[in-house]
Motif scaffolding. Structure first.
Motif, PDB file in Angstrom:
ATOM      1  N   MET A 188       1.192  -6.733  -8.256  1.00 32.61           N
ATOM      2  CA  MET A 188       1.475  -7.289  -6.933  1.00 32.61           C
ATOM      3  C   MET A 188       2.912  -7.795  -6.838  1.00 32.61           C
ATOM      4  N   HIS A 371      -0.846   2.268  -4.108  1.00 34.03           N
ATOM      5  CA  HIS A 371      -0.645   1.560  -5.386  1.00 34.03           C
ATOM      6  C   HIS A 371      -1.849   1.681  -6.297  1.00 34.03           C
ATOM      7  N   ASP A 376      -8.119  -2.753  -1.211  1.00 34.12           N
ATOM      8  CA  ASP A 376      -7.663  -3.890  -2.002  1.00 34.12           C
ATOM      9  C   ASP A 376      -7.493  -5.114  -1.119  1.00 34.12           C
ATOM     10  N   TRP A 379      -4.338  -7.388  -1.885  1.00 35.99           N
ATOM     11  CA  TRP A 379      -3.150  -6.651  -1.462  1.00 35.99           C
ATOM     12  C   TRP A 379      -2.904  -6.851   0.026  1.00 35.99           C
TER      13      TRP A 379
END
Length: 542
Positions: A188, A371, A376, A379
């Motif tokens: 992240m 990613h 997610d 995210w």
């Protein structure tokens, strides 16, 4: 190591849905049920000498399931298993580990947003080496194997406990227990402007993240409080619980009502968010405003370039068919591809791998990017914080600006849960049979211009998915979608998705349910939901 071969026989109902096999916990824990399904997976993927990731959301039955899978993996010749400490791994973190360590796939133990506990739900899905859910060709092969299985193999040795980080042996197989959070948190930091978000928080910006007693608690504490400097206690319900604290780990205004109460308070936090059981879904709120998943996807896509990991722009946007078309309007302005897929994150995988999509989302609060190969939740939260910091605006201001530019797509989902399966199937079958007769007819003052059963052909690999949901389009741009959910474990859930677009110069401040009232009435008149189910209101409205 001594290996035991157990005689068994097929067990009905082991057909994976959109996200693996989900059943009531009492079903999964019955004799041979988990073992049959795991052996079917191993028989299909040929695991000898290979490495896999293993972890789950910590729900009830997680620990014994991990021990069972480890013993069976060793007996089936697996070389190494990478396991999250205490058996914990969020779904996006597991996807990242599969990709980072270039493993041969992973086993994820979760029923996502479904309740947990002895009377709740459990689930298992296999993810492929790309980090994404197994495609239908693989899940169909697994299901076919469950119909003919006659034996499964397991080690007689006890599986090592996974409470402590370290390396252990189970026969010839290595078991590496790792920190479930560190690799994901490090990822992240490469995608978002942590310095900018820290500066925002240092100015007095407040946030509240409800982990709903689920797996994202440790991730959110590490990232939001420790790395970004949010005050201690900004993450609530942060300790994972086998039954999610007795609650329902689905991040929507119904099940996260405590968060909604705080955010609708005039003195509430500046930003609020929640995530689900396994960490792949999200809910986004600002003070006094709830952001629908469809709007969140559109705003993220329009502003992704503000985050360092996406500064070069995006290649395309993909959304599930029931998700509103708000993101399509962003794609047109950006000049990138817009893709409409069936429900299920696995349908985004080929687009992401081929570089034809960067940002993906679905109406059931799943958002993500290239990613990893899963949706997610954290995210999405970090992307929103990055956008807020970069634009120096509130959530309400960001939404007002977005609607002023693109118009507002009013959107809502109505869930009719645990409907008798035969009734639900008959409703959908009869609706399909009537599709050709609907165009030109009016219902609740809306005229149908098109009615179809959504079929999909993957633009990358040519694979097809048929009968993915019924779309009703009306004059003026309104749309209703009906489909049966593939994530429930009791009866059937009829999902009705409603949308109605208002142009930038139109009324952008309506109550969403009022703006969608006629669309809902028209859909009910066409499908006969109330008449056939006896439900005059949905069980859940989001």
């Amino acid at each position: 190591m001594q290996i035991t071969t157990h005689a068994t026989q097929p067990i009905d109902g082991q057909k994976p849905g959109t996200s693996g096999l989900r059943k009531k916990t009492e079903v999964f824990s019955q004799a041979d049920y988990l073992q049959n399904y795991v052996q079917a997976i191993f028989d299909v993927i040929e695991p000898e000498g290979r490495t896999y990731v293993l972890g789950g959301d910590g729900r009830y039955f997680n620990d014994p399931a991990i021990a069972t899978i480890l013993r069976m993996a060793a007996a089936n010749g697996v070389r190494k298993m990478i396991v999250g400490q205490s058996g914990l791994l969020s779904t996006p973190a597991a996807s990242h580990l599969i990709r980072k360590y270039e493993t041969d796939g992973g086993f994820i133990l979760s029923a996502s947003h479904n309740p947990g506990g002895p009377n709740g739900d459990f689930g298992l899905k296999f993810n492929i080496p790309s980090g994404g859910p197994a495609p239908e060709a693989v899940t169909n092969a697994i299901h076919a194997r469950t119909l003919e299985i006659t034996e499964y193999r397991t080690s007689r040795d006890e599986a090592p406990t996974v409470d402590q980080i370290g390396r252990y042996a189970l026969g010839d197989m290595e078991v590496e227990v790792i920190d479930p959070v560190a690799d994901y948190a490090d990822l992240m930091e490469t995608l978002f402007d942590f310095d900018g978000i820290r500066e925002l928080i240092a100015t007095g910006f407040t946030l509240r993240f409800d982990a709903m007693h689920a797996v994202t608690g440790p991730y959110a504490v590490e990232i939001l409080e420790r790395r970004l400097g949010a005050k201690s206690g900004s993450v609530v319900n942060g300790r994972p619980s086998p039954d999610f604290g007795g609650g329902h780990p689905d991040p929507n205004p119904v099940w996260a009502r405590d968060l909604v109460g705080h955010m609708m308070d005039p003195d509430g936090p500046d930003f609020g968010a929640a995530s689900d059981g396994d960490g792949d879904r999200n809910m986004i709120m600002g003070r006094g405003i709830y952001v629908t998943p469809s709007d969140s996807l559109a705003v993220i896509a329009a502003n992704a370039h503000l985050a360092p990991g996406y500064a070069g722009g995006i290649k395309g946007i993909a959304r599930s068919m029931p998700t509103s078309a708000a993101a399509d309007r962003v794609a047109r302005k950006l000049g990138v591809e817009a893709h409409e897929t069936p429900t299920g994150w696995k349908f985004f995988g080929t687009l992401l791998d081929a570089g034809r999509a960067t940002i993906c989302g679905e109406e059931s609060a799943g958002t993500g990017s290239n990613h990893v190969r899963e949706k997610d939740g954290l995210w999405a939260v970090l992307m929103w914080l990055n956008i807020i910091a970069a634009r120096n605006q509130t959530v309400q201001q960001i939404m007002d600006d977005h609607w002023a530019e693109y118009g507002r797509t009013y959107y809502s989902r109505h869930d009719y849960e645990e409907v008798d399966s035969d009734v639900a199937s008959a409703l959908m079958d009869d609706l399909r049979a009537a599709l050709e007769t609907l165009p030109g007819k009016s219902f609740a003052g809306l005229t149908v211009i098109e009615a179809e059963d959504f079929d999909y052909t993957d633009p990358v690999d040519g694979s097809q998915a048929k009968a993915q949901g019924i779309i009703l389009r009306f004059e003026g741009g309104a749309r209703a979608v009906l489909r049966l959910s593939g994530t429930g474990t009791a009866g059937a859930t009829i999902r009705l998705y409603l949308e109605n677009h208002e142009a930038p110069d139109g009324n952008l401040a309506q109550d969403p349910q009022k703006a969608l009232e006629r669309v809902a009435q028209a859909a009910d008149e066409i499908a006969g939901i109330e008449a056939r189910t006896g439900r005059d209101v949905p069980d859940v409205v989001t």
